[in-house]
Design an enzyme around this catalytic site. Structure first.
Site, mmCIF file in Angstrom:
data_model
loop_
_atom_site.group_PDB
_atom_site.id
_atom_site.type_symbol
_atom_site.label_atom_id
_atom_site.label_comp_id
_atom_site.label_asym_id
_atom_site.label_seq_id
_atom_site.Cartn_x
_atom_site.Cartn_y
_atom_site.Cartn_z
ATOM 1 N N SER A 236 -64.996 6.745 21.581
ATOM 2 C CA SER A 236 -65.856 7.008 20.418
ATOM 3 C C SER A 236 -66.071 5.952 19.242
ATOM 4 C CB SER A 236 -65.290 8.518 19.877
ATOM 5 O OG SER A 236 -64.326 8.367 19.143
ATOM 6 N N ILE B 40 -66.488 3.272 16.750
ATOM 7 C CA ILE B 40 -66.831 1.909 16.603
ATOM 8 C C ILE B 40 -66.325 1.211 18.008
ATOM 9 C CG2 ILE B 40 -65.807 -0.279 15.441
ATOM 10 C CD1 ILE B 40 -66.154 1.300 12.814
ATOM 11 N N SER C 116 -59.950 -1.875 7.231
ATOM 12 C CA SER C 116 -60.867 -1.198 6.398
ATOM 13 C C SER C 116 -61.003 -1.729 5.094
ATOM 14 C CB SER C 116 -60.329 0.194 6.303
ATOM 15 O OG SER C 116 -61.000 0.946 5.256
ATOM 16 N N TYR D 8 -53.339 5.512 4.869
ATOM 17 C CA TYR D 8 -54.068 4.767 5.799
ATOM 18 C C TYR D 8 -54.436 3.557 5.252
ATOM 19 C CZ TYR D 8 -58.521 3.826 8.400
ATOM 20 O OH TYR D 8 -59.690 3.400 9.100
ATOM 21 N N LYS E 38 -53.869 -0.419 6.621
ATOM 22 C CA LYS E 38 -54.640 -1.312 6.681
ATOM 23 C C LYS E 38 -54.511 -2.541 6.223
ATOM 24 C CE LYS E 38 -57.072 1.105 9.589
ATOM 25 N NZ LYS E 38 -57.278 0.660 10.880
ATOM 26 N N THR F 244 -68.704 7.936 11.772
ATOM 27 C CA THR F 244 -68.195 8.005 12.917
ATOM 28 C C THR F 244 -67.180 9.137 12.998
ATOM 29 O OG1 THR F 244 -65.998 7.289 12.217
ATOM 30 C CG2 THR F 244 -67.652 5.648 13.175
#
Length: 322
Positions: A50, A52, A175, A201, A205, A234
């Site tokens: 799913s 990207i 990100s 997160y 990254k 997304t």
């Protein structure tokens, strides 16, 4: 300084990371860069069922590449594979079911893959943003296990295969959120203080950017890059950041727009004219730190991150089933 970093990053995001930012940047793209055939080259894309990952896999398949989809959910992965085959007419699409949060499983998969396939390009796209602290069956915090350790183990395990390949590349999907984080090696599994999934997160990254820079120094005949897809619509954004999605949904990039730089880095000869180890946004290298944001760390912290991840990696390699 965190309020300053967050404010500067958000203003930057509104200007550059949205759909209008992509449309503005794309006026300077050269279409010929990606109008290429990659028949005979093999690509592995994680998190390819799913978002990207699927969008990138589809574009690579359109250009004739052999594409290995690495996904966790078998049912969704089979649907994605069928869609890619149907839309592109490319039959060389292969499916592998692997949980990127499980390092033992990654080692087992990689050892088998190395014996059966060739590989030119690895695209580390799989990721997660878990908003409450969860542990995997190995006792690892789930965001760290997937985003950082999983990326490290898979890349490390496949390096020998890539070293043998022509024009080998490793692309990691990071990100822009990493710009608000300074590398913190003292609490890699976020066990101290209040748990904030968004910031965990973002820290992961940042770690991916450091990994890319370190790999580029150590493996000179592979081209490493890390990229920011912008703010794209997304399934992961909808489920992990519902408030952000509701506020921004009319300005978000499409999945294909988010995947554009991944595809460019994977197939274009222009991409490898840039030095290895850079951070890209909309087909251009961009700084990895905001001005005055105090997110630089000493080199020994970056080296320590690599040492700790290698220790983790070997621990799980030694206990992986034959």
């Amino acid at each position: 300084m965190s309020w300053y970093r967050n404010a500067v990053w958000f203003v930057k995001g509104l200007r550059e990371y949205t759909r209008s930012g992509y449309e503005s940047a794309s006026k300077h793209f050269s279409p010929a860069d990606v109008e290429v055939s990659v028949a005979g080259r093999a690509f592995l894309v994680t998190g390819a069922n799913s978002g990207i990952g699927k969008a990138a896999a589809k574009e690579i398949a359109r250009r004739g590449g052999t594409v290995h989809l690495v996904c966790r959910n078998k049912e969704r992965a089979e649907v994605a594979k069928e869609e890619i085959v149907t839309e592109t007419g490319n039959q060389n699409i292969f499916l592998h079911i692997v949980d990127i949060s499980n390092p033992k499983e990654i080692w087992k998969f990689a050892e088998k893959f190395k014996n059966e396939h060739k590989l030119n390009v690895l695209i580390n796209n799989a990721g997660c943003m878990v908003n409450n602290r969860e542990l995997t069956e190995d006792g690892l915090e789930k965001n760290f296990a997937t985003n950082t350790l999983g990326t490290y183990v898979l890349t490390t395990a496949l390096l020998p295969l890539l070293e043998k390949a022509a024009d080998a590349r490793v692309i990691t999907v990071s990100s822009g959120g990493m710009l608000v984080q300074k590398l913190n090696i003292s609490d890699l599994q976020s066990g101290n203080g209040t748990f904030d999934g968004t910031m965990v997160y973002a820290q992961n990254k940042r770690q991916q950017v450091v990994l890319t820079e370190q790999w580029a120094k150590a493996h000179r005949n592979i081209h490493f890059s890390v990229m920011h897809p912008g703010w794209a619509d997304t399934p992961a954004v909808r489920s992990s950041m519902p408030d952000f999605y509701q506020k921004m949904k009319n300005t978000l990039r499409t999945e294909a727009q988010g995947a554009d730089t991944v595809v460019w880095l994977a197939v274009s000869s222009e991409a490898t004219k840039f030095p290895s180890g850079l951070f890209f946004q909309d087909r251009q290298p961009v700084p990895t730190h905001l001005p005055l944001a105090s997110t630089h760390c000493p080199p020994e912290d970056e080296e320590k991150l690599m040492e700790v991840l290698e220790e983790f990696s070997q621990k799980f390699k030694s206990t992986s089933p034959e």
